[in-house]
Structure formats: C-alpha cells, structure tokens
Design an enzyme around this catalytic site. Sequence first.
Site, PDB file in Angstrom:
ATOM      1  N   ASN A 285      -1.858   4.269  -0.012  1.00  0.00           N
ATOM      2  CA  ASN A 285      -1.323   3.695   1.220  1.00  0.00           C
ATOM      3  C   ASN A 285      -0.391   2.551   0.840  1.00  0.00           C
ATOM      4  O   ASN A 285      -0.846   1.468   0.483  1.00  0.00           O
ATOM      5  CB  ASN A 285      -2.483   3.202   2.102  1.00  0.00           C
ATOM      6  CG  ASN A 285      -2.002   2.588   3.398  1.00  0.00           C
ATOM      7  OD1 ASN A 285      -0.824   2.662   3.741  1.00  0.00           O
ATOM      8  ND2 ASN A 285      -2.912   1.969   4.120  1.00  0.00           N
TER       9      ASN A 285
ATOM     10  N   LYS B 227       1.446   0.871   2.709  1.00  0.00           N
ATOM     11  CA  LYS B 227       1.499  -0.135   3.777  1.00  0.00           C
ATOM     12  C   LYS B 227       2.961  -0.540   4.030  1.00  0.00           C
ATOM     13  O   LYS B 227       3.851   0.289   3.906  1.00  0.00           O
ATOM     14  CB  LYS B 227       0.580  -1.320   3.457  1.00  0.00           C
ATOM     15  CG  LYS B 227      -0.858  -0.864   3.194  1.00  0.00           C
ATOM     16  CD  LYS B 227      -1.852  -2.000   3.137  1.00  0.00           C
ATOM     17  CE  LYS B 227      -3.255  -1.452   2.862  1.00  0.00           C
ATOM     18  NZ  LYS B 227      -4.273  -2.514   2.871  1.00  0.00           N
TER      19      LYS B 227
ATOM     20  N   HIS C  37      -6.660   3.160  10.511  1.00  0.00           N
ATOM     21  CA  HIS C  37      -6.793   2.167   9.447  1.00  0.00           C
ATOM     22  C   HIS C  37      -7.211   0.825  10.051  1.00  0.00           C
ATOM     23  O   HIS C  37      -6.816   0.484  11.166  1.00  0.00           O
ATOM     24  CB  HIS C  37      -5.471   2.019   8.686  1.00  0.00           C
ATOM     25  CG  HIS C  37      -5.617   1.223   7.425  1.00  0.00           C
ATOM     26  ND1 HIS C  37      -5.636  -0.155   7.422  1.00  0.00           N
ATOM     27  CD2 HIS C  37      -5.780   1.603   6.134  1.00  0.00           C
ATOM     28  CE1 HIS C  37      -5.808  -0.583   6.178  1.00  0.00           C
ATOM     29  NE2 HIS C  37      -5.900   0.461   5.380  1.00  0.00           N
TER      30      HIS C  37
ATOM     31  N   GLU D 173      -6.267  -2.068   9.644  1.00  0.00           N
ATOM     32  CA  GLU D 173      -5.163  -2.934  10.072  1.00  0.00           C
ATOM     33  C   GLU D 173      -4.626  -2.500  11.435  1.00  0.00           C
ATOM     34  O   GLU D 173      -4.195  -3.323  12.234  1.00  0.00           O
ATOM     35  CB  GLU D 173      -4.068  -2.952   8.997  1.00  0.00           C
ATOM     36  CG  GLU D 173      -4.497  -3.778   7.790  1.00  0.00           C
ATOM     37  CD  GLU D 173      -3.931  -3.291   6.465  1.00  0.00           C
ATOM     38  OE1 GLU D 173      -2.934  -2.558   6.460  1.00  0.00           O
ATOM     39  OE2 GLU D 173      -4.517  -3.659   5.422  1.00  0.00           O
TER      40      GLU D 173
ATOM     41  N   GLU E 165     -13.683   2.527   4.645  1.00  0.00           N
ATOM     42  CA  GLU E 165     -13.063   1.314   4.122  1.00  0.00           C
ATOM     43  C   GLU E 165     -13.766   0.091   4.695  1.00  0.00           C
ATOM     44  O   GLU E 165     -13.484  -0.314   5.827  1.00  0.00           O
ATOM     45  CB  GLU E 165     -11.592   1.254   4.535  1.00  0.00           C
ATOM     46  CG  GLU E 165     -10.750   2.385   4.003  1.00  0.00           C
ATOM     47  CD  GLU E 165      -9.268   2.027   4.131  1.00  0.00           C
ATOM     48  OE1 GLU E 165      -8.620   1.912   3.089  1.00  0.00           O
ATOM     49  OE2 GLU E 165      -8.791   1.841   5.257  1.00  0.00           O
TER      50      GLU E 165
ATOM     51  N   GLY F 263      -7.991  -5.521   0.305  1.00  0.00           N
ATOM     52  CA  GLY F 263      -7.012  -6.526  -0.081  1.00  0.00           C
ATOM     53  C   GLY F 263      -7.616  -7.876  -0.409  1.00  0.00           C
ATOM     54  O   GLY F 263      -6.912  -8.862  -0.557  1.00  0.00           O
TER      55      GLY F 263
ATOM     56  N   SER G 251      -9.968  -2.323  -2.226  1.00  0.00           N
ATOM     57  CA  SER G 251      -9.753  -2.942  -3.535  1.00  0.00           C
ATOM     58  C   SER G 251     -10.124  -2.021  -4.699  1.00  0.00           C
ATOM     59  O   SER G 251     -10.767  -2.433  -5.666  1.00  0.00           O
ATOM     60  CB  SER G 251     -10.496  -4.284  -3.634  1.00  0.00           C
ATOM     61  OG  SER G 251     -10.018  -5.187  -2.651  1.00  0.00           O
TER      62      SER G 251
END
Length: 248
Positions: free
Chosen positions: A11, A13, A95, A97, A165, A171, A211
Amino acid sequence: MAPRKFFVGGNWKMNGDKKSLGELIHTLNGAKLSADTEVVCGAPSIYLDFARQKLDAKIGVAAQNCYKVPKGAFTGEISPAMIKDIGAAWVILGHSERRHVFGESDELIGQKVAHALAEGLGVIACIGEKLDEREAGITEKVVFEQTKAIADNVKDWSKVVLAYEPVWAIGTGKTATPQQAQEVHEKLRGWLKSHVSDAVAQSTRIIYGGSVTGGNCKELASQHDVDGFLVGGASLKPEFVDIINAKH
C-alpha cells in the site's frame, strides 16, 4: 483443499512520484519474486495507469479506495469500472485511515465491497482495532463487527482477501507479535467458519498489516493463519522484495 496462496499487498498510500515509483517498479520487475506468492501494489489513483503500464503483468495493481456506484456526481471519487478500465484488478477497502481519518463507516465500507465485487474487482478488505480498544479487551468485538459488515455484502469469497491491521501498529513501528497476529487471525477464521462456511474459512486468505518489515516478516509468515501481508512504508523500499519472499 488447495493451500492458500501467500498474498503480499503493497500500500503506497499518498506517496511517490513518477520518478521514485518508476525506480521502485524497475526494482520489482527485476527482482526474483517467489512464484508461490501473489503480489499486488496499491498505487495512488493518479498513478494507477502508470503503475499498470510499467509493472510486469505478474504483479497486480490495486486502487486504494473506490466509491459504491458506477458513475455520477461524486466529485473526487473513482469507480470500480474506472479501475478496471485502466487494467487494474484490485481495490483496498476499509483501510483504517479511511475509517479514522476520513470517517468511513462500517456500512459504507460494506456497500463499497458489494459494488466492487459485483463489478469484478478483487477486494482487500481491511479490519482492525485501535489501541484503546485492545487495552479495553474488546479486540474481538471490534474486528468481528467490522468483518460482519463486510461479510453481509459478500456472495463469492474467492475474490476477497481479509487484511487484519491493528491500528495501533500501523506506521508506529509497533508490530503485533507473531503470536498476537496469529491469535486474531485464528479467531477471524473461526468467525468465518461459524458465520459463513467451513469452506470459506479454509480458503479465504487472512493477511496481516501493521509495521511489517524485512526484519519481522519471516516469523510472522511462519504463523499458521497468517496468509500474507499488507505492507505500508516498507512497500516503497527495496526490502519489499524480502517481504514478498518471506515464505521462501
């Protein structure tokens, strides 16, 4: 039943430009990638066409999001039909985010999943709990609710990859331990068995994101119910090749 084919998604991003992504694509095209691993790269929408044209055919391309209808007055959105039109075959939906930065609900994500599948795209459907939810001991409740909102919209699971996730590990440099990842993946497979079918539970790939690096991927990949990865930052670096080859 055939073993589940290892799946690694990158991904990207909101990162990269033609120069840096071109260099990354050159690295991936030239690398020796395990034939036993399915690889898909999630490009920013403006670079989907570029990525699909430049990447080897054996590497898939995913959009990072799409809307729930084929076309219309939805400024800034893209549809599954458009994603397919430029030759990409996958989309990442739900996702964290999208959920937490942009406020997408379980219901909207479910509708997007339904439409993307109806249009023939493969879907990488993401679920995961936040740190306060894990600390409150409600990880299962959260991920089962998110999974149900997706499952209610899936008729054919052959085009779905479920990505777990943990939001606290995305991150942040914190990774769920291989044992923590395995525990949730095993419970998710159990949920699919109880609420969908044993066949779907056995055949659906459940991948881990949060991560993932060249350093921790091998131990994560050795877990029985971890069928691959959704990789963020490391997918923009040469170590992505090591992650793709984590099983070999």
